[in-house]
Design a protein around this motif. Structure first.
Motif, short mmCIF file in Angstrom:
data_model
loop_
_atom_site.label_atom_id
_atom_site.label_comp_id
_atom_site.label_asym_id
_atom_site.label_seq_id
_atom_site.Cartn_x
_atom_site.Cartn_y
_atom_site.Cartn_z
N VAL A 121 0.92 -1.10 0.00
CA VAL A 121 0.01 0.07 0.06
C VAL A 121 0.90 1.26 -0.04
N ASP A 122 0.30 2.27 -0.84
CA ASP A 122 1.21 3.52 -0.92
C ASP A 122 1.17 4.17 0.63
N PHE A 123 2.08 4.49 0.92
CA PHE A 123 2.43 5.11 2.57
C PHE A 123 3.25 6.23 2.50
N PHE A 124 2.71 7.47 3.33
CA PHE A 124 3.46 8.60 3.36
C PHE A 124 3.63 8.80 4.99
N PRO A 125 4.78 9.05 5.22
CA PRO A 125 5.01 9.10 6.97
C PRO A 125 4.67 10.35 7.54
N ALA A 126 4.70 10.27 8.73
CA ALA A 126 4.56 11.73 9.45
C ALA A 126 5.57 12.52 8.99
N GLY A 127 5.08 13.90 8.93
CA GLY A 127 5.99 14.96 8.45
C GLY A 127 6.00 15.10 6.84
N ARG A 128 5.16 14.04 6.35
CA ARG A 128 5.36 14.49 4.72
C ARG A 128 4.34 15.36 4.41
N GLY A 129 3.09 15.29 5.20
CA GLY A 129 2.25 16.48 5.04
C GLY A 129 0.65 15.98 5.21
N ILE A 130 -0.27 16.80 5.28
CA ILE A 130 -1.63 16.46 5.63
C ILE A 130 -2.07 15.60 4.55
N GLY A 131 -2.91 14.55 4.70
CA GLY A 131 -3.37 13.71 3.73
C GLY A 131 -3.73 14.41 2.59
N HIS A 132 -4.97 15.36 2.62
CA HIS A 132 -5.52 15.79 1.56
C HIS A 132 -4.72 16.69 0.63
N GLN A 133 -3.61 17.24 1.26
CA GLN A 133 -2.66 18.02 0.41
C GLN A 133 -2.03 16.95 -0.26
N VAL A 134 -1.28 15.89 0.29
CA VAL A 134 -0.71 15.04 -0.27
C VAL A 134 -1.27 14.29 -1.48
N LEU A 135 -2.69 13.97 -1.47
CA LEU A 135 -3.43 13.35 -2.59
C LEU A 135 -3.44 14.52 -3.58
N VAL A 136 -3.47 15.55 -3.26
CA VAL A 136 -3.57 16.50 -4.47
C VAL A 136 -2.37 16.55 -5.21
N GLU A 137 -1.25 16.68 -4.25
CA GLU A 137 0.30 17.01 -4.80
C GLU A 137 0.78 15.64 -5.61
N GLU A 138 0.38 14.41 -5.07
CA GLU A 138 0.58 13.34 -5.81
C GLU A 138 -0.40 12.46 -6.83
N GLY A 139 -1.21 13.40 -7.17
CA GLY A 139 -2.25 12.82 -8.13
C GLY A 139 -3.20 11.88 -7.77
N ALA A 392 1.28 22.72 4.86
CA ALA A 392 0.35 21.94 4.45
C ALA A 392 0.93 20.55 4.18
N SER A 393 2.29 20.79 3.77
CA SER A 393 3.01 19.33 3.43
C SER A 393 4.65 19.97 3.40
N SER A 394 5.47 18.91 3.37
CA SER A 394 7.03 19.36 3.19
C SER A 394 7.21 19.66 1.96
N LEU A 395 6.57 19.25 0.98
CA LEU A 395 6.78 20.17 -0.30
C LEU A 395 6.49 21.56 -0.22
N VAL A 396 5.42 21.98 0.23
CA VAL A 396 5.01 23.32 0.64
C VAL A 396 6.11 24.09 1.12
N GLN A 397 6.72 23.38 2.38
CA GLN A 397 7.72 24.38 3.35
C GLN A 397 8.73 24.25 2.54
N GLN A 398 9.23 23.43 1.74
CA GLN A 398 10.46 23.34 0.89
C GLN A 398 10.51 24.60 -0.04
N GLU A 399 9.42 24.55 -0.97
CA GLU A 399 8.95 25.61 -1.84
C GLU A 399 8.80 27.06 -0.95
N SER A 400 8.30 27.00 0.12
CA SER A 400 8.21 28.59 0.74
C SER A 400 9.67 29.05 1.32
N GLU A 401 10.33 28.18 1.65
CA GLU A 401 11.75 28.37 2.19
C GLU A 401 12.59 28.65 0.90
N ARG A 402 12.54 28.07 -0.18
CA ARG A 402 13.09 28.32 -1.30
C ARG A 402 12.91 29.93 -1.56
#
Length: 734
Positions: A121-139, A392-402
């Motif tokens: 099963v596809d698994f996203f660990p704690a810290g990757r982000g809120i599930g709803h945001q992850v589902l949008v980011e990952e399609g 909302a997710s680690s990807l969001v934080q990375q981009e906001s940091e950049r």
């Protein structure tokens, strides 16, 4: 194996391609776009036949569970299931209690990850982000698909043209075991957005104003289709925010169209996905595999698909119109989304705050963080205010940091929390304490949800939250130009005339049918009245207990209704003890069964809010076999049906009890004696054969009528709920 934020989950493999599914090319009856999408995921339903009100079996594209995966695993195993029917359908995201580093919680997270590995099963660990945001980011949430989640805010997927709707834990177990579950197609509501937002007005202001303007249950338990020329001016992030909070508005689905704005957003999303990895020009080193869901092939197929639209003549239960050009920034609250106030008016009160929040799946995306950072630039958080931020997710934080926006907020004095739900669900650091006031960019400000029941919570846009954190009271940013805003009154909104429903559209009382063997012929007992509309799941079962997975039914019974009336559980227990009410009927000969207990009566939209099924199981465990209300929140009703708690609607009884015993004859202020739960010694008996209800008091007796539950619901009750029904199905197939 450790997971790196931003990478694909446990395994990379070609996903089921939604664009290979076909829509009906011809309909026997006109359908809305929502009905058309549901049609292609309905099991054994002829093309063009899905209509609002239908009960259908659905096989959704994906089903997401989060921290509640543990209890779903337990349910899955307890029903005798040994194999997941389609592992590709499942997604696990750990996001709710990510601040909890206790041995117990870490063990729970490890068990969920291990189960995911064992079953592919596809698994996203704690810290990757809120599930709803992850589902949008990952399609996983993708245009023209149907994806469900065991969380009430799955409506958010509608921001990208995906039918997202909530299910409950037992439904999730059924989906794991069979790939499908039951769903009642909601009534359809068209929400037409006209005009264009003024500068400084955001998507958050739109949904806050919608919740406060149309606050008479206009969209309760509905599927919303957003239309109108105003849609094109809204960014995808704004659409996600609006769709997310259609949950608080009362809807089960909130879908935006698939248009040029969305397709361009996916082009940018594809570029971001491709930047996560790189291929080497060195000969012999293969390029990395393409993303299984957001890739060029799938996006091109989406673009080549003719836009899906609602048919002429499709049926809507209501048509609401809202003029975006008349809207100023709005603030929701305190402690209710049904109260929204124009910011210029609220600013006059200079309401002091002690906490501010930029967290959650509602408004913690890159654009939201940028909006707050623009206000915070060169400023500091006011003394005496705590300002919490979480992406909302680690990807969001990375981009906001950049982009430098994250650093701006941190430099201003903001306190960083990990990507996850945290304070929004009332977990972890920074909760509201007794007597405090907070302003938040989250989605839900119910009493007690973000902390103490005696705290005050307001909702607003990221810019207003940031400005309030700077000045220490609720206000707008200095950059907000009042001359560019419309007059600071209520926005223009109205219910448009709509075509009358035909006889095929109306709900007709079913003919009397024999009771399912083993289902009670009657329920009876003491009547308790909670004179309150919109009694939400946080009031029925506090969030602080929701993720204590080992909590017993006995303990659930002791804390039921704690956030509404702390004396409720003791009162029910006392009545049952005094009356010696049996937990089981004395006789089970045929259907001549009377099930006794305490019968709870309440107002309208009972059980609104989150998808926690303990709101239903706690009532049942306490000795409440039936709840009668003016109407029910759909998620609560689903949880109740799945767990054998009977829900009946009787507006006439609610009105009589309100007129006779509620303070000032109105719901919302308790009883005439100041009590929150009214007990006047009335006894009630409900005949489940003909729907007759008799209420008796010392000098009072009156008969009412309800629509009883059908055979399918009766069978679930006899089986002990959906879990028992699935077990029965598995055993019959073995």
């Amino acid at each position: 194996m450790r997971f790196t934020s931003g990478l694909s989950p446990l395994r990379a493999r070609p996903d089921r391609c939604a664009y290979r599914r076909l829509f009906a090319t011809a309909s026997s009856v006109p359908q809305t776009i929502i009905e058309k999408v549901v049609q292609k995921y309905a099991v054994d339903v002829p093309n063009g036949k899905v209509r609002a009100g239908d009960y259908v079996m659905i096989r959704p594209e994906h089903v997401m569970t989060h921290d509640n995966t543990g209890p779903v695993i337990s349910k899955f195993k307890s029903i005798g299931a040994t194999k997941i029917t389609d592992p590709r359908q499942l997604v696990f995201t750990l996001d709710h209690d990510v601040q909890n580093k206790s041995e117990k919680n870490l063990a729970k997270y490890f068990a969920i990850e291990s189960f995911a590995r064992q079953n592919g099963v596809d698994f996203f660990p704690a810290g990757r982000g809120i599930g709803h945001q992850v589902l949008v980011e990952e399609g996983y949430a993708f245009p023209y698909t149907l994806t469900v989640a065991s969380d009430s805010h799955s409506n958010m997927y509608g921001g990208v043209g995906c039918i997202g709707t909530p299910i409950v834990r037992t439904d999730a177990a059924a989906l794991w075991a069979t790939g499908k579950t039951w769903w009642q197609v909601p009534r359809m509501v068209k929400v037409e957005l006209r005009g264009k937002l003024a500068p400084g007005v955001t998507g958050k202001d739109v949904i806050v104003a919608l919740c406060g303007s149309f606050n008479k249950d206009e969209v309760l338990n509905a599927a919303i289709e957003f239309t109108g020329e105003g849609v094109a001016s809204l960014s995808v992030d704004e659409r996600l925010t609006i769709a997310n909070m259609t949950t608080e508005w009362g809807a089960l689905v909130g879908v935006f169209p698939v248009d040029r704005t969305l397709l361009e957003w996916y082009e940018q999303a594809l570029k971001r996905v491709e930047l996560r990895s790189f291929s080497s020009g060195t000969s012999g080193i293969p390029a990395p595999p393409e993303h299984p869901r957001i890739n060029r092939q799938r996006l091109d197929a989406l673009k080549a698909t003719p836009p899906l639209t609602s048919d002429t003549g499709a049926s809507y239960s209501s048509h609401l119109v809202f003029d975006l050009s008349t809207l100023v920034p709005h603030v929701s609250g305190p402690n209710s989304v049904k109260i929204s106030t124009p910011l210029p008016k609220l600013e006059e009160s200079r309401i002091p705050i002690q906490k501010a929040y930029l967290v959650s799946c509602t408004n913690s995306r890159v654009s939201d963080i940028a909006e707050a950072a623009a206000v915070m630039e060169g400023n500091r958080v006011s003394q005496g205010v705590e300002f919490y931020i979480a992406a909302a997710s680690s990807l969001v934080q990375q981009e906001s940091e950049r982009l430098g926006h994250w650093g701006t907020l941190v430099a201003s004095g903001a306190k960083v929390l990990p990507a996850g739900c945290g304070p929004c669900i009332g977990l972890g650091t920074g909760l509201l304490q007794e007597g405090e006031t907070g302003i938040s960019a989250t989605n839900r400000n119910y009493k007690g949800r973000m902390g103490h029941p005696k705290a005050q919570a307001y909702l607003a846009s990221p810019a207003v939250v940031a400005a309030s954190a700077i000045k220490g009271y609720i206000c707008g940013p200095d950059s907000l130009d009042s001359t560019s805003l419309p007059p600071p009154g209520a926005p223009t909104f109205y219910v448009a005339p709509s075509a009358p429903l035909t006889s095929s559209d109306t709900l007709v009382q079913m003919a009397d049918e024999p009771l399912f063997p083993g289902f009670p012929s009657a329920f009876s007992g003491r009547l308790l009245f909670a004179p309150q509309d919109n009694l939400n799941t946080d009031a029925l079962y506090p969030g602080k207990y929701t993720y204590q997975d080992d909590i017993t039914l006995e303990r659930q019974a002791q804390v039921v209704m704690e956030n509404y009336d702390p004396t409720f559980a003791r009162a029910v227990a006392s009545l049952i003890a005094d009356q010696r009410i049996s937990a089981r009927p004395a006789s089970t000969d045929g259907n001549d069964i009377t099930r006794e207990g305490v019968i709870l009566v309440s107002g309208y939209n009972f059980g609104t809010g989150s998808s926690r099924e303990q709101a239903a199981t706690a009532l049942k465990a306490a000795g409440v076999p039936v709840v009668i209300a003016g109407s029910f929140g759909d998620i609560f009703k689903r949880n109740a049906i799945n767990n054998g708690l009977v829900c009946l609607e009787c507006p006439e009884l609610v009105k009589d009890l309100t007129d006779g015993y509620a303070k000032d004859g109105k719901r919302g202020g308790g009883g005439k004696k100041g009590e929150l739960t009214i007990d006047e010694g009335h006894e009630i008996r409900i005949n489940m054969r003909d729907g007759s209800v008799v209420v008796k008091g010392a000098e009072y007796e009156k008969q009412y009528a309800v629509r009883t539950v059908g055979a399918s619901v009766q069978e679930l009750w006899v089986c002990g709920g959906l879990e028992g029904y699935i077990l029965k199905s598995i055993q019959s197939q073995s």
